[in-house]
Design a protein around this motif. Structure first.
Motif, PDB file in Angstrom:
ATOM      1  N   ARG A  74       0.825  -1.209   0.000  1.00 48.34           N
ATOM      2  CA  ARG A  74       0.000   0.000   0.000  1.00 48.34           C
ATOM      3  C   ARG A  74       0.863   1.265   0.000  1.00 48.34           C
ATOM      4  N   THR A  75       1.954   1.259   0.759  1.00 49.44           N
ATOM      5  CA  THR A  75       2.825   2.431   0.865  1.00 49.44           C
ATOM      6  C   THR A  75       3.535   2.717  -0.451  1.00 49.44           C
ATOM      7  N   ARG A  76       4.037   1.668  -1.104  1.00 46.99           N
ATOM      8  CA  ARG A  76       4.744   1.862  -2.377  1.00 46.99           C
ATOM      9  C   ARG A  76       3.801   2.281  -3.495  1.00 46.99           C
ATOM     10  N   ILE A  77       2.628   1.651  -3.538  1.00 44.27           N
ATOM     11  CA  ILE A  77       1.675   1.919  -4.617  1.00 44.27           C
ATOM     12  C   ILE A  77       1.083   3.320  -4.491  1.00 44.27           C
ATOM     13  N   GLY A  78       0.925   3.803  -3.260  1.00 46.17           N
ATOM     14  CA  GLY A  78       0.215   5.057  -3.023  1.00 46.17           C
ATOM     15  C   GLY A  78       0.833   6.278  -3.648  1.00 46.17           C
ATOM     16  N   ASN A  79       2.124   6.247  -3.962  1.00 51.87           N
ATOM     17  CA  ASN A  79       2.801   7.430  -4.500  1.00 51.87           C
ATOM     18  C   ASN A  79       2.978   7.391  -6.011  1.00 51.87           C
ATOM     19  N   GLN A  80       2.355   6.442  -6.696  1.00 53.26           N
ATOM     20  CA  GLN A  80       2.585   6.292  -8.127  1.00 53.26           C
ATOM     21  C   GLN A  80       2.020   7.444  -8.954  1.00 53.26           C
ATOM     22  N   ASP A  81       0.886   8.005  -8.528  1.00 53.07           N
ATOM     23  CA  ASP A  81       0.257   9.092  -9.289  1.00 53.07           C
ATOM     24  C   ASP A  81       0.463  10.447  -8.629  1.00 53.07           C
ATOM     25  N   ALA A  82       1.479  10.551  -7.753  1.00 54.61           N
ATOM     26  CA  ALA A  82       1.684  11.787  -6.990  1.00 54.61           C
ATOM     27  C   ALA A  82       2.016  12.975  -7.886  1.00 54.61           C
ATOM     28  N   GLY A  83       2.688  12.729  -9.012  1.00 52.17           N
ATOM     29  CA  GLY A  83       3.109  13.831  -9.870  1.00 52.17           C
ATOM     30  C   GLY A  83       2.129  14.178 -10.974  1.00 52.17           C
ATOM     31  N   PHE A  84       0.951  13.558 -10.973  1.00 55.02           N
ATOM     32  CA  PHE A  84      -0.020  13.815 -12.041  1.00 55.02           C
ATOM     33  C   PHE A  84      -0.619  15.218 -11.913  1.00 55.02           C
ATOM     34  N   ILE A  85      -0.627  15.966 -13.026  1.00 58.27           N
ATOM     35  CA  ILE A  85      -1.190  17.322 -13.050  1.00 58.27           C
ATOM     36  C   ILE A  85      -2.371  17.344 -14.015  1.00 58.27           C
ATOM     37  N   VAL A  86      -3.506  17.848 -13.549  1.00 53.87           N
ATOM     38  CA  VAL A  86      -4.716  17.919 -14.369  1.00 53.87           C
ATOM     39  C   VAL A  86      -4.609  19.092 -15.334  1.00 53.87           C
ATOM     40  N   ASP A  87      -4.793  18.817 -16.634  1.00 59.35           N
ATOM     41  CA  ASP A  87      -4.735  19.897 -17.624  1.00 59.35           C
ATOM     42  C   ASP A  87      -5.961  19.911 -18.540  1.00 59.35           C
ATOM     43  N   GLY A  88      -7.004  19.174 -18.154  1.00 64.48           N
ATOM     44  CA  GLY A  88      -8.242  19.174 -18.926  1.00 64.48           C
ATOM     45  C   GLY A  88      -9.413  19.628 -18.065  1.00 64.48           C
ATOM     46  N   THR A  89     -10.614  19.195 -18.414  1.00 65.59           N
ATOM     47  CA  THR A  89     -11.794  19.514 -17.614  1.00 65.59           C
ATOM     48  C   THR A  89     -11.766  18.714 -16.319  1.00 65.59           C
ATOM     49  N   ALA A  90     -11.926  19.409 -15.183  1.00 65.28           N
ATOM     50  CA  ALA A  90     -11.766  18.758 -13.885  1.00 65.28           C
ATOM     51  C   ALA A  90     -12.970  19.010 -12.993  1.00 65.28           C
TER      52      ALA A  90
END
Length: 238
Positions: A74-90
């Motif tokens: 859980r700890t390792r998997i939890g940071n996989q999308d940490a750097g994702f930045i939304v650039d569309g409709t949110a």
């Protein structure tokens, strides 16, 4: 095979030996690798997580060992999308998770934890974070970190979003006291459906510590955003 029985490698520069598992979650683990691989397989094929009690029973280990193994993944998997930045409709919204095992209405944080999230409609991706409260300062800090200011941002009419128009010119609001969809077609239906997915994950477990809620939320988010395969999960864990 026990992890302590695996071959060791010698560094040509410092002449020190180290295990091939050094830096992975398997390093110094007394649990057999076959048990680890079985747990990863079960984790991949369980949409809303697997309780540590089930892991302990299936692997024949103690509850403490089973919980630690699940916690490492859980700890390792939890940071996989940490750097994702939304650039569309949110769409942005908050969820109040009750510690009492049932859904309590309202925004009071008594015996509840606040989780805020952003859903991008283009990529169908979700980002979540645990916050202390849903005031304007905290919500805006989270939004500026994960959403480009040029994006179309949809929220409800909570007072914490009042100043968002100053930073997000395309910010639009839907008043849920009037309806779930505004006259201009603005809604937050997709992120509210995502909250249902996360709530089901928490109902899978008997008890979740308040200090670990953020990890369970990110684990659920990872499965919401991706279709995990054994290869991709292994790469995250090593």
């Amino acid at each position: 095979m026990n992890t302590s029985d695996l071959r060791r490698i010698r560094c040509l520069n410092c002449n020190q030996t180290f295990s091939i598992l050094y830096g992975t979650i398997f390093y110094k683990s007394q649990t057999q690798m076959t048990s680890w691989f079985y747990l990863i397989f079960r984790w991949i094929n369980t949409k809303h997580g697997i309780p540590a009690t089930d892991v302990a029973r299936e692997l024949g280990v103690t509850y403490k060992t089973a919980w630690r193994m699940c916690h490492e993944i859980r700890t390792r998997i939890g940071n996989q999308d940490a750097g994702f930045i939304v650039d569309g409709t949110a769409q942005m919204d908050e969820m109040y998770l009750s510690h009492l095992g049932f859904k309590k209405k309202g925004r009071s944080l008594l015996n509840k934890t606040l989780i805020v999230g952003v859903y991008e409609k283009t990529s169908n991706k979700l980002i979540v974070k645990v916050l202390k409260n849903a005031d304007e300062k905290n919500l805006l800090r989270f939004a500026l970190k994960h959403i480009f200011t040029e994006c179309c941002l949809f929220t409800d009419s909570w007072k914490g979003y009042v100043s968002f128009k100053n930073f997000y010119p395309k910010h639009e609001i839907v008043n849920h006291e009037v309806g779930y969809v505004s006259p201009t077609g603005v809604n937050t239906n997709q992120i509210e459906s995502a909250w249902k997915h996360i709530r089901r994950t928490f109902r899978t477990h008997i008890r979740v510590s308040k200090h670990n809620i953020h990890l369970y939320a990110k684990e659920s988010t990872y499965k919401f955003n991706n279709i995990p395969s054994f290869e991709t999960v292994i790469l995250c864990l090593i």
